[in-house]
Structure formats: C-alpha cells, structure tokens
Enzyme design. Sequence first.
Site, PDB file in Angstrom:
ATOM      1  N   SER A  34       0.857  -1.179   0.000  1.00 54.75           N
ATOM      2  CA  SER A  34       0.000   0.000   0.000  1.00 54.75           C
ATOM      3  C   SER A  34       0.897   1.233   0.000  1.00 54.75           C
ATOM      4  O   SER A  34       1.761   1.367   0.872  1.00 54.75           O
ATOM      5  CB  SER A  34      -0.893  -0.032   1.238  1.00 54.75           C
ATOM      6  OG  SER A  34      -1.679   1.132   1.308  1.00 54.75           O
ATOM      7  N   LYS A  93      -0.978  -0.983  -4.401  1.00 51.69           N
ATOM      8  CA  LYS A  93      -2.202  -0.271  -4.014  1.00 51.69           C
ATOM      9  C   LYS A  93      -1.831   1.193  -3.853  1.00 51.69           C
ATOM     10  O   LYS A  93      -1.017   1.536  -2.998  1.00 51.69           O
ATOM     11  CB  LYS A  93      -2.760  -0.853  -2.722  1.00 51.69           C
ATOM     12  CG  LYS A  93      -3.829   0.006  -2.056  1.00 51.69           C
ATOM     13  CD  LYS A  93      -4.563  -0.784  -0.988  1.00 51.69           C
ATOM     14  CE  LYS A  93      -4.730  -0.002   0.293  1.00 51.69           C
ATOM     15  NZ  LYS A  93      -5.415  -0.779   1.338  1.00 51.69           N
ATOM     16  N   LYS A  95      -2.836   4.985  -2.972  1.00 51.44           N
ATOM     17  CA  LYS A  95      -3.819   5.829  -2.288  1.00 51.44           C
ATOM     18  C   LYS A  95      -4.159   6.993  -3.209  1.00 51.44           C
ATOM     19  O   LYS A  95      -3.251   7.601  -3.793  1.00 51.44           O
ATOM     20  CB  LYS A  95      -3.235   6.343  -0.971  1.00 51.44           C
ATOM     21  CG  LYS A  95      -3.007   5.249   0.062  1.00 51.44           C
ATOM     22  CD  LYS A  95      -4.313   4.804   0.701  1.00 51.44           C
ATOM     23  CE  LYS A  95      -4.055   3.812   1.829  1.00 51.44           C
ATOM     24  NZ  LYS A  95      -5.295   3.397   2.503  1.00 51.44           N
ATOM     25  N   ASP A 101      -7.006   2.988  -3.461  1.00 53.19           N
ATOM     26  CA  ASP A 101      -7.768   3.074  -2.216  1.00 53.19           C
ATOM     27  C   ASP A 101      -8.029   4.552  -1.949  1.00 53.19           C
ATOM     28  O   ASP A 101      -7.085   5.334  -1.811  1.00 53.19           O
ATOM     29  CB  ASP A 101      -6.972   2.449  -1.055  1.00 53.19           C
ATOM     30  CG  ASP A 101      -7.765   2.390   0.251  1.00 53.19           C
ATOM     31  OD1 ASP A 101      -8.930   2.860   0.276  1.00 53.19           O
ATOM     32  OD2 ASP A 101      -7.223   1.871   1.252  1.00 53.19           O
ATOM     33  N   GLU A 152     -10.895   0.647  -3.878  1.00 50.99           N
ATOM     34  CA  GLU A 152     -11.262   0.396  -2.480  1.00 50.99           C
ATOM     35  C   GLU A 152     -11.919   1.635  -1.865  1.00 50.99           C
ATOM     36  O   GLU A 152     -11.384   2.743  -1.970  1.00 50.99           O
ATOM     37  CB  GLU A 152      -9.977   0.024  -1.707  1.00 50.99           C
ATOM     38  CG  GLU A 152     -10.197  -0.377  -0.257  1.00 50.99           C
ATOM     39  CD  GLU A 152      -8.889  -0.834   0.417  1.00 50.99           C
ATOM     40  OE1 GLU A 152      -7.905  -1.131  -0.298  1.00 50.99           O
ATOM     41  OE2 GLU A 152      -8.848  -0.879   1.655  1.00 50.99           O
ATOM     42  N   ASP A 194     -13.866  -1.601   2.550  1.00 50.94           N
ATOM     43  CA  ASP A 194     -12.989  -1.700   3.723  1.00 50.94           C
ATOM     44  C   ASP A 194     -13.776  -1.132   4.909  1.00 50.94           C
ATOM     45  O   ASP A 194     -14.457  -1.877   5.638  1.00 50.94           O
ATOM     46  CB  ASP A 194     -11.688  -0.916   3.432  1.00 50.94           C
ATOM     47  CG  ASP A 194     -10.744  -0.767   4.619  1.00 50.94           C
ATOM     48  OD1 ASP A 194     -11.097  -1.185   5.737  1.00 50.94           O
ATOM     49  OD2 ASP A 194      -9.630  -0.216   4.455  1.00 50.94           O
ATOM     50  N   LYS A 217     -10.036  -6.777   7.737  1.00 48.84           N
ATOM     51  CA  LYS A 217      -9.063  -6.386   8.757  1.00 48.84           C
ATOM     52  C   LYS A 217      -9.624  -6.913  10.070  1.00 48.84           C
ATOM     53  O   LYS A 217     -10.733  -6.526  10.462  1.00 48.84           O
ATOM     54  CB  LYS A 217      -8.930  -4.863   8.838  1.00 48.84           C
ATOM     55  CG  LYS A 217      -8.275  -4.227   7.615  1.00 48.84           C
ATOM     56  CD  LYS A 217      -8.214  -2.720   7.737  1.00 48.84           C
ATOM     57  CE  LYS A 217      -7.566  -2.112   6.493  1.00 48.84           C
ATOM     58  NZ  LYS A 217      -7.727  -0.641   6.458  1.00 48.84           N
ATOM     59  N   GLY A 236      -4.307  -4.149   6.048  1.00 43.50           N
ATOM     60  CA  GLY A 236      -3.303  -3.855   7.068  1.00 43.50           C
ATOM     61  C   GLY A 236      -3.586  -2.515   7.710  1.00 43.50           C
ATOM     62  O   GLY A 236      -4.310  -1.686   7.156  1.00 43.50           O
TER      63      GLY A 236
HETATM   64  O1  OSB Z   1      -7.369   1.999   4.218  1.00 40.29           O
HETATM   65  O2  OSB Z   1      -6.281   0.197   4.107  1.00 40.29           O
HETATM   66  C1  OSB Z   1      -6.409   1.323   4.563  1.00 40.29           C
HETATM   67  C2  OSB Z   1      -3.372   2.179   6.713  1.00 40.29           C
HETATM   68  C3  OSB Z   1      -3.974   2.844   7.768  1.00 40.29           C
HETATM   69  C4  OSB Z   1      -5.343   3.030   7.755  1.00 40.29           C
HETATM   70  C5  OSB Z   1      -6.101   2.554   6.683  1.00 40.29           C
HETATM   71  C6  OSB Z   1      -5.498   1.882   5.630  1.00 40.29           C
HETATM   72  C7  OSB Z   1      -4.104   1.730   5.640  1.00 40.29           C
HETATM   73  C8  OSB Z   1      -3.353   1.114   4.551  1.00 40.29           C
HETATM   74  C9  OSB Z   1      -1.990   0.559   4.865  1.00 40.29           C
HETATM   75  O3  OSB Z   1      -3.723   1.100   3.397  1.00 40.29           O
HETATM   76  C10 OSB Z   1      -1.954  -0.911   4.873  1.00 40.29           C
HETATM   77  C11 OSB Z   1      -0.679  -1.433   5.488  1.00 40.29           C
HETATM   78  O4  OSB Z   1       0.327  -1.491   4.792  1.00 40.29           O
HETATM   79  O5  OSB Z   1      -0.673  -1.786   6.685  1.00 40.29           O
HETATM   80 MG    MG Z   2      -8.498   0.831   2.866  1.00 38.45          MG
END
Ligand code: OSB
Ligand code: MG
Length: 373
Positions: free
Chosen positions: A139, A165, A167, A192, A217, A242, A266, A294
């Site tokens: 991510s 992924k 953002k 995402d 996402e 999510d 999660k 994560g």
């Molecule tokens: O939306 O998946 C998410 C991290 C913190 C809060 C929300 C998200 C995330 C990540 C990071 O996308 C995922 C990771 O590498 O732990």
């Molecule tokens: Mg997410």
Amino acid sequence: MRVKSVTLRLLHTKMREPFVTSFGAEEDKEVILVEVQTDTGAIGFAECVASTAPLYSEETNGTAWSILKAFLIPTVMQMTINSTADLRHISAQMRPFKGNRMAKAALEMAMWDAWCAEQQTPLHVVLGGTKSEIPVGISIGIQPDIETLLGKIDGYLQQGFQRMKVKVKPGWDLAPLAAIRKTFGDIPVMVDANSAYGLRDLEHLKSFDEFDLMMMEQPLAHDDIVDHARLQQRLTTPICLDESIHTVEDARKAVELGACKVINIKVGRVGGFSEALAIHDYCLQNKVDVWCGGMLETGVGRLHNIALTSLPGFTLPGDTAPSARYFEQDVIEPPVVFSKPGMLAVESLCGVADRVQGQRIEQWSVHKEIFQP
Ligand code: OSB
Ligand code: MG
C-alpha cells in the site's frame, strides 16, 4: 484456560516514513499491545489497530484503553475457555457492548494467541488455514509528486511485491494512474480512496475504468453501503469495501445489494478472529474475493494477519508487507521477511510471545497497566 492477568502497554515507536492517506498522515507509531497471561503460565499477545486520532474510524488508542479497562477485560476474566468453540464465543460475550471493535479484537486475538501457546498448536491450524505461503502486495501512501511515486513503485516491483495499491484523492488520481500505466504497463494496480469521493463524482470515478484496475477500495463514505451499490452499477472496475464492513451481516448486505465484488478483511475492524472467520466463510461460499488488509501493524499484528491469510478464501495479495516496510526495528525478532520475493511463509507459531522482544516493549512503553481478577 482462565485469565490470570492482562497487561496493557502503550508503545511509541518510529516509522521509517510518514504514511499519507486522504484522511491524514501517520507520522509515528502509537500502539497498544495486549498481553494475556493464563492460569497455566501461557502468554498471548495481540495489538490494537486503533490510532491516535479517530480519522480511519471512531476508535482511538484512548477510547480502546478505556473500553478494555472498564468492560472487556472484566468480561474475559469471568470466562473459562476449554475448546476452540469457547474461543469463538469470546466475541459473542463482548457483543452486548456496542461497537469498539478494535478494542474487542485486540483482547479477543490475545486470547486466541494465549490458547495457541497453552495448547502448543499453531494459530493458522486453529484458524483452519490451508496455505503454507501467501502472496503480498504493498500500500503506497499519497506522494509529494508523480516522479517520487514512480520511483517507489520501481523499487517495490524489484523487491517482488505482487500488487501496487495506490492511495488516491481528488487531485491525486488520474494523472498518477496514467503515469503508472505509461511507465510500467500492465502491472497489477488498485486504488484506495478512503472515502474521498461522493456520488457527485460519478463521471470522474467512471474515468478510472480506463486504467484496468484490479479494484477501487472504499471510494465513498465510511458508513455507506447503498451509494456504493449505485456506483458499482455504473463502473466496470470492481469495488472493494474496507471501512463499511464491520460484521458478516454487513458483508451479506453489501454483496446482496451489489455494493462490492471484493472485501478487505481487517481483523481489528471487524472485532476479532471469530467475525473475520464468519466473513471469510460467507465470502468463500458466495464466491466473493477477499484479501487481508493492514493497519501499519507491528510484527505482532503482522504475524496474526499472515496466519489468517492462510485460509482458502483469501484469494488476492494482502497488505501484509514485511516488517521493514514500516519499521527499522520491530517489536518481534526475527522480523517478518519475504520467504522469496513477494511471498511470506505461514510459520507454525504457537502464539507470538516467543518472538516478542520483552526489553524493547518495556523500553518503548509510555504507559502500562496490569489487571487481575
Ligand atoms: O485503508 O487500508 C487502509 C493504513 C492505515 C489506515 C487505513 C489503511 C491503511 C493502509 C496501509 O492502506 C496498509 C498497510 O500497509 O498496513
Ligand atoms: Mg483501505
């Protein structure tokens, strides 16, 4: 198994780099570790995935600590666990207390972890896992500019990460995606949005379709399912939920309404292993793709996520990167590393306590409280 003591620690540790999403930046790691000691001396650990501020969800480390102390720890102190069926019942015992799923998950997972230590059975076996190795994606937070993003992706591809992924948010979406496709061609990419868009952005969101993304996402509100269904009707890109999915009932409603084709599980968001398994089983039965999300976890949460990902319904690479993605030094030793590029081994760990670095967690603790029946 009965609980002899529960120790809460609030740890502060450095992250290699800030992680930026549409809802804000995480600079350093502030995390609650839950340690459960049983009457036979077995030790279980788990981590709480809440953060300092209520930006991803309503919970914070402050709310989690207070809910654990006032309601959840006293509840598990009353319980006797004699089987995995009893383990699965812990979350039902906590259900009268509404919400607060990250707090519930942290304690529930520590109980599962303690059970594994006491029974000398690996967590992936208790969970019903079937895979010995799992594929991993990464991510990538919002970057200062496209050049920096492309440089990072280049490095991650070389390390072997099996999907990128990215953002996104308004103003940081189509241009970075076009640059990725131009530079790297047909690599597995998803986005995402962490709820950065609304249905008013329908025409804009439709233009994501041309990039042939694995999925988009959580484009819409954190508490929405209905508008996601309206959006999915108009997109060819599969939607992954999510933030909106907290229970297996949420998952069923989302799937029946056509709000998503993929679900990111999660464990912390859904209140623990028991609910994660229920969502997994529902999705497997209904042929909905699932992957493990994560929350910038330390090694404790990472090992738990890896064990869960060994279940057959986890059909896509997860956000369960090696420890070094976020931490110079992890709370576990050895840290999580690739077994081969882009893959992690599902280790036969009977609880994570053997890997936890006692000295480090004491040193990094800024607050500690011990509870006894
Ligand atoms: O939306 O998946 C998410 C991290 C913190 C809060 C929300 C998200 C995330 C990540 C990071 O996308 C995922 C990771 O590498 O732990
Ligand atoms: Mg997410």
